[in-house]
Design a protein around this motif. Structure first.
Motif, short mmCIF file in Angstrom:
data_model
loop_
_atom_site.label_atom_id
_atom_site.label_comp_id
_atom_site.label_asym_id
_atom_site.label_seq_id
_atom_site.Cartn_x
_atom_site.Cartn_y
_atom_site.Cartn_z
N VAL A 82 -25.52 -17.77 21.63
CA VAL A 82 -26.37 -16.58 21.52
C VAL A 82 -27.83 -16.99 21.58
O VAL A 82 -28.64 -16.39 22.30
CB VAL A 82 -26.06 -15.81 20.22
N ALA A 83 -28.20 -18.02 20.82
CA ALA A 83 -29.60 -18.45 20.79
C ALA A 83 -30.05 -18.96 22.15
O ALA A 83 -31.16 -18.65 22.62
CB ALA A 83 -29.78 -19.55 19.73
N ALA A 84 -29.19 -19.75 22.82
CA ALA A 84 -29.56 -20.30 24.13
C ALA A 84 -29.70 -19.19 25.17
O ALA A 84 -30.63 -19.21 26.00
CB ALA A 84 -28.51 -21.31 24.57
N SER A 85 -28.81 -18.22 25.13
CA SER A 85 -28.89 -17.11 26.08
C SER A 85 -30.14 -16.28 25.84
O SER A 85 -30.82 -15.85 26.79
CB SER A 85 -27.64 -16.24 25.97
N CYS A 86 -30.46 -16.04 24.57
CA CYS A 86 -31.69 -15.29 24.27
C CYS A 86 -32.93 -16.08 24.69
O CYS A 86 -33.92 -15.49 25.15
CB CYS A 86 -31.75 -14.97 22.78
#
Length: 293
Positions: A82-86
């Motif tokens: 989630v963090a990497a995609s954001c």
């Protein structure tokens, strides 16, 4: 993130499917949620699709999933993913994480690592789905870490569409999402910034009382169309809580398009609308400071 160019900040959206197609909930609970909200099976946008959706509307969005593997047996979507995609969409997406309090010290270490190494800006709790009372001392080491990290904790409150209509509610206990259980957290962690998610049916008055009494407790308006907001919530949003109420949609189960269309017809003072739609969230998340730097 150019906050000045944004029309709104949605503090409540869900990552419901991973890059490899893993869903955030098992099929039974996902189906119950879809039926409750009246949305179709194609309601699971990727994070990249969510970014495009919000960029087209000149909005920013907080994105998270829920770590409830302890109670549901269903593996979460990874916080790192989630963090990497954001991070690929920093102009519009703000990553929150979810750590199950049942993980104890391992969860505390994970929370610290997610903020320090992955740019996570807050944490989502769903007490009913995760199977814990917010005031359970089991969760206190995790709250202590989040308070020290200086990021908000967002708690689901009130009824949930997850498990609605399933035999025994899918084992989900609504009482864990009474906002009064978060009042102890606000007392014992006085510098922890807390968001009570949703109009807290059937405990709306309790949520208003906690948010009015505790300086760092906010309310987001996600999960309901504004046309169904209780009158006391509208009254407090216009007055005592004008600086502590936040726009949230619950996307993808409720779209910001629908939410904002109904919000336009709500009896909210003109000077309060920008606070709810953007200014309060920008201040709470520290985005206004970044924009000024």
């Amino acid at each position: 993130m150019d906050v000045g160019s944004l029309t709104a900040i949605d503090v409540h959206t869900h990552a419901e499917i991973s890059r490899d197609g893993h869903p955030s909930l098992d099929p039974e609970l996902m189906g119950a949620s879809a039926a409750y909200f009246g949305v179709g099976a194609g309601r699971q946008p990727t994070i990249d699709e969510t970014a495009r959706y919000y960029r087209e509307r000149r909005m920013a969005a907080v994105v998270f999933t829920v770590d409830a593997e302890h109670t549901t047996g269903h593996p979460r979507i990874g916080n790192e993913e989630v963090a990497a995609s954001c991070a690929e969409h920093p102009d519009v997406l703000i990553p929150f994480a979810s750590v199950d309090p049942h993980k104890g010290r391992a969860g505390v270490r994970e929370a610290r690592r997610l903020v320090a190494e992955h740019g996570v800006r807050g944490f989502k709790f769903h007490p009913s789905l995760q199977g814990f009372a917010p005031d359970d001392r089991m969760a206190y080491p995790l709250y202590e870490a989040i308070e020290e990290l200086g990021v908000p904790a967002l708690f689901h409150t009130g009824q949930t569409g997850i498990g609605a209509g399933v035999r025994g509610g899918g084992g989900i206990r609504l009482r864990y999402s009474n906002p009064m259980l978060v009042d102890d957290v606000a007392v014992d962690f006085p510098d922890l910034r807390i968001i009570l998610a949703h109009p807290s049916f059937p405990w709306q008055d309790e949520a208003l009382a906690v948010a009015t009494h505790k300086p760092h407790v906010y309310i987001d308006l996600s999960g309901w169309s504004p046309k169904y907001f209780p009158p006391q919530l509208v009254r407090y949003a216009n007055s005592l809580l004008r600086d502590k109420v936040l726009f949230g949609s619950d996307y993808p189960v409720i779209t910001p398009d629908r939410w904002l269309a109904d919000f336009e017809r709500l009896d909210i003072k003109p000077e309060v609308r920008p606070k709810i739609l953007k200014e309060n969230a920008a201040r709470l998340l520290g985005l206004d400071e970044e924009d000024a730097s």
